[in-house]
Design an enzyme around this catalytic site. Structure first.
Site, PDB file in Angstrom:
ATOM      1  N   GLN B  22       0.901  -1.285   0.005  1.00 26.87           N
ATOM      2  CA  GLN B  22      -0.202  -0.015  -0.044  1.00 26.87           C
ATOM      3  C   GLN B  22       0.679   1.167  -0.116  1.00 26.87           C
ATOM      4  O   GLN B  22       1.844   1.425   0.761  1.00 26.87           O
ATOM      5  CB  GLN B  22      -0.784  -0.097   1.331  1.00 26.87           C
ATOM      6  CG  GLN B  22      -1.642   1.310   1.818  1.00 26.87           C
ATOM      7  CD  GLN B  22      -2.451   0.619   2.763  1.00 26.87           C
ATOM      8  OE1 GLN B  22      -2.620  -0.201   3.224  1.00 26.87           O
ATOM      9  NE2 GLN B  22      -3.627   1.531   2.689  1.00 26.87           N
ATOM     10  N   GLY B  23       0.498   2.155  -0.728  1.00 26.62           N
ATOM     11  CA  GLY B  23       1.263   3.452  -0.960  1.00 26.62           C
ATOM     12  C   GLY B  23       0.246   4.617  -0.787  1.00 26.62           C
ATOM     13  O   GLY B  23      -0.955   4.514  -0.472  1.00 26.62           O
ATOM     14  N   THR B  24       0.634   6.010  -1.361  1.00 23.64           N
ATOM     15  CA  THR B  24      -0.132   7.104  -1.034  1.00 23.64           C
ATOM     16  C   THR B  24      -1.274   6.844  -1.862  1.00 23.64           C
ATOM     17  O   THR B  24      -2.357   7.125  -1.418  1.00 23.64           O
ATOM     18  CB  THR B  24       0.748   8.205  -1.503  1.00 23.64           C
ATOM     19  OG1 THR B  24       2.105   8.205  -0.964  1.00 23.64           O
ATOM     20  CG2 THR B  24       0.165   9.605  -0.906  1.00 23.64           C
ATOM     21  N   PHE B  25      -1.179   6.657  -3.132  1.00 24.48           N
ATOM     22  CA  PHE B  25      -2.192   6.640  -4.064  1.00 24.48           C
ATOM     23  C   PHE B  25      -2.762   5.375  -4.496  1.00 24.48           C
ATOM     24  O   PHE B  25      -3.553   4.866  -4.953  1.00 24.48           O
ATOM     25  CB  PHE B  25      -1.642   7.188  -5.466  1.00 24.48           C
ATOM     26  CG  PHE B  25      -0.986   8.548  -5.442  1.00 24.48           C
ATOM     27  CD1 PHE B  25      -1.734   9.371  -4.903  1.00 24.48           C
ATOM     28  CD2 PHE B  25       0.260   8.664  -5.493  1.00 24.48           C
ATOM     29  CE1 PHE B  25      -0.968  10.580  -4.762  1.00 24.48           C
ATOM     30  CE2 PHE B  25       0.874   9.675  -5.447  1.00 24.48           C
ATOM     31  CZ  PHE B  25       0.119  10.966  -5.043  1.00 24.48           C
ATOM     32  N   ALA B  26      -1.991   4.264  -4.171  1.00 21.07           N
ATOM     33  CA  ALA B  26      -2.670   2.827  -4.670  1.00 21.07           C
ATOM     34  C   ALA B  26      -2.264   1.716  -3.418  1.00 21.07           C
ATOM     35  O   ALA B  26      -1.779   1.727  -2.519  1.00 21.07           O
ATOM     36  CB  ALA B  26      -1.719   2.568  -5.779  1.00 21.07           C
ATOM     37  N   ASP B 136      13.335   6.458 -10.881  1.00 22.08           N
ATOM     38  CA  ASP B 136      13.022   6.227  -9.751  1.00 22.08           C
ATOM     39  C   ASP B 136      13.551   4.836  -9.107  1.00 22.08           C
ATOM     40  O   ASP B 136      12.891   4.259  -8.486  1.00 22.08           O
ATOM     41  CB  ASP B 136      11.489   6.482  -9.149  1.00 22.08           C
ATOM     42  CG  ASP B 136      11.523   6.560  -7.635  1.00 22.08           C
ATOM     43  OD1 ASP B 136      12.337   6.838  -6.845  1.00 22.08           O
ATOM     44  OD2 ASP B 136      10.367   6.139  -7.078  1.00 22.08           O
TER      45      ASP B 136
END
Lengths: 214, 449
Positions: B22-26, B136
């Protein structure tokens, strides 16, 4: 969900709900929405009325709106399910579904038969077969003597027409395709599996209800 | 939160499993294709969050980028789906988790570090050759599969070369500080390729040493260190790796080592087994959408045993008809220049055609193999991690004096094929070509009917 009413998108004439089309075809809802992007691109290329006209179909296929081709004409006619001279979105999706890699062979066999049955008599007649061979030779800039063309057509008729009535019926056709499966190669478009990535803009405008929680 | 979705079905196609990350957007879930039982990872992106920070166009770009990039060491995107509030990326599921977790357990053996680095360079080189920069690169974006092979993931911040400004430099600042090249920090606009190479250098250092080369609690101090490439090797660090890393972590992008030079480096080349990467590429072919597979299994009436390569397949009337370009609907989906199959007619005898094909194959260092049913297989030589170019050539007899030759690309990268085909092979075949099928350059008068 609140945005359902807030954005009334204007759709092309003959537009149908992606969920309905997905249920009837081999496509997922997302694939139908991606196909809509493609459909709009083609149907606004010349006449800009949200319907695919023959010239637009030819432009998409050959990059040339004036290039006639017997077989492209036939495909256009079969896509035009309502027989009104244009292809709307529903017709486009339903017809392309025949070409999906996951679609049953029988459906492809039946479509190919209708394609070759130039005058829609329910049979592929010897004359139709000859006409098609001549069209291909022409397209390939090949001039063969009439005798040679006759021989090719005769040989094939002998192979397919098992009841020797001088024309090919759907059962004979099916039997022949089973023995020569490569004849169906044209009936499958691998591109259809890639369609959501080829036309990704739909992800922004999707109108599919959320089925998964956050 | 996430566990509520377990067992629910997405677009009537994928059954969702456990939350993988899980990340900020997804959020990323494990999922299973109901039809094929094939495991995938589904990245669920919240549209609202993404739009709020202006990443709208970036998402579209990410999809186009990932579609271009198919490589054994890059996580593949299979398809995208969407609903009103979400975007779903259906991705290759990579079982072994992040390389990062391995590094946390301490440094990695030199040979293993080298293998990862070779695979990383192979993936990065591949991307760069099609104008795609990752921007990245860091261990968190490097995953390991079942067999311990590296897979680069998360092209969320990559950008196509077309986003370059007129000076040919990228202008967005992104990336994780510890792995970011000095010119990226200074916000001057930079060359994406050189910036990626820097990050690869930092990764190699981390793999070997078990810690970051540039580290400081104070961010400004850290930027200063990066700007001067100020770092120390541990005493035991082998000298040949030192030399390589020093060439990579050169603060001046103009003098920094290039990928092709890295590939020539003696430490890099040790045990560099391009076949290994090749085999991986072949294993990948298990997933594909092979339309012809269904046909190959059954016996075709014209594929007679006795046929030798010089005796082409005799076509029936329906075979002949089906060669029409009017049947080729692929034009609806992409530019005709990208077609993977070409046909031409020839008035030369089959033996002459075969001789010419052999001559051309030799000229372009392609190996020729004969397969069943009159098919010639041409294959490129193995090199690096790139998928090998391969073609199937079939010769059909229209009449004893006219043949149709069909050349289909069966393996390898499409862009590479286009280049080789258009610029070199096509002109080389001209002696035996009567007409190219579906060629737009035909004069109108000849397109009768």
């Amino acid at each position: 969900m609140g945005c359902w009413l807030s954005k009334q998108v204007k759709h092309t004439p003959g537009y149908e709900e992606p969920a309905v089309l997905a249920a009837e075809t081999a496509f997922t809802v997302s694939e139908v929405e991606a196909l809509y992007e493609l459909f709009r691109k083609i149907s606004y290329s010349i006449f800009k009325d949200g319907l695919i006209h023959k010239e637009e179909f030819q432009l998409a296929l050959f990059k040339n709106s004036k290039k006639n081709n017997l077989f492209a004409d036939r495909i256009f006619d079969l896509f035009d399910l309502k027989r009104n001279g244009v292809i709307d979105f529903g017709e486009f999706v339903r017809s392309l579904s025949v070409f999906h890699p996951n679609t049953a062979q029988d459906e492809k066999i039946a479509f190919a038969f209708r394609l070759y049955d130039l005058r829609s008599t329910g049979f592929i007649e010897r004359e139709e077969l000859k006409e098609m061979v001549l069209a291909l030779l022409n397209e390939s800039e090949l001039c063969l003597s009439d005798d040679l063309v006759e021989t090719i057509v005769d040989q094939t008729c002998k192979l397919v027409d098992s009841n020797s009535d001088g024309k090919i019926d759907p059962i004979e056709w099916k039997e022949f395709v089973r023995k020569n499966p490569s004849l169906l190669k044209n009936m499958t478009l691998p591109y259809l599996k890639d369609i959501t990535m080829a036309f990704p803009s739909f992800v922004m405008s999707s109108e599919v209800d959320d089925e998964v929680l956050d | 939160m996430g566990s509520e979705n377990k067992g629910s079905v997405l677009m009537q196609k994928y059954e969702l499993g456990r939350l993988l990350g899980q990340g900020t957007f997804a959020k990323v879930y494990h999922a299973r294709n109901i039809r094929s039982s094939h495991s995938v990872a589904i990245k669920m992106i919240d549209k609202e969050k993404v739009f709020k920070v202006g990443l709208r166009d970036q998402i579209k770009r990410e999809i186009s980028v990932m579609r271009l990039v198919k490589h054994p060491n890059i996580v593949q995107l299979y398809e995208v789906m969407a609903s009103k509030s979400k975007i779903y990326f259906v991705l290759e599921y990579v079982k072994g988790g992040e390389l990062f977790n391995k590094v946390l357990k301490g440094r990695i053996k030199e040979d293993v570090a080298r293998k990862y680095f070779q695979q990383l360079i192979s993936a990065v080189d591949f991307c760069h050759s099609r104008g795609v920069y990752h921007r990245d690169l860091k261990p968190e974006n490097l995953l390991l599969d079942d067999n311990g092979n590296l897979k680069v993931s998360d092209f969320g911040l990559s950008a196509l070369a077309e986003s370059k400004k007129q000076d040919g430099l990228l202008h967005t600042t992104c990336g994780t500080p510890a792995y970011v090249a000095p010119e990226v920090i200074s916000r001057k606009g930079y060359d994406g390729a050189k910036a990626d190479i820097w990050s690869c250098g930092v990764i190699l250092f981390v793999l070997m040493a078990g810690y970051l080369p540039f580290h400081d609690l104070n961010l400004m101090e850290m930027y200063k260190k990066i700007g001067k490439a100020e770092f120390k090797y541990p005493n035991w660090f082998p000298s040949d790796v030192r030399r390589l890393i020093t060439r990579i972590l050169d603060p001046n992008p103009a003098t920094r080592i290039s990928i092709s030079k890295i590939k020539e480096n003696s430490w890099f080349r040790k045990g560099y087994n391009s076949n290994q990467i090749k085999n991986q590429a072949e294993a990948k072919e298990l997933v594909p959408l092979d339309v012809n597979a269904a046909f190959n299994s059954s016996e075709t009436s014209f594929a007679e045993e006795k046929q030798e390569i010089s005796k082409p397949i005799n076509l029936n009337a329906f075979d002949i008809i089906s060669l029409s370009s009017g049947f080729d609907l692929s034009g609806l989906f992409e530019a005709s220049e990208c077609k993977r199959m070409v046909r031409f007619t020839s008035s030369k005898p089959a033996s002459t055609i075969v001789l010419k094909l052999e001559e051309v194959a030799k000229q372009f260092s392609l190996k020729i193999k004969k397969k069943d049913g009159g098919v010639l297989k041409m294959e490129g030589l193995k090199e690096g991690g790139k998928e090998v170019l391969a073609f199937d050539v079939e010769i059909f007899e229209l009449t004893p004096s006219f043949h149709m030759v069909e050349i289909t690309q069966t393996n390898g990268d499409t862009l590479e094929y286009q280049k080789l085909w258009k610029q070199e092979m096509k002109p080389a075949l001209k002696d035996i070509v009567w007409a190219w099928q579906g060629d737009r350059s035909l004069p109108q008068s000849q397109q009768l009917l």
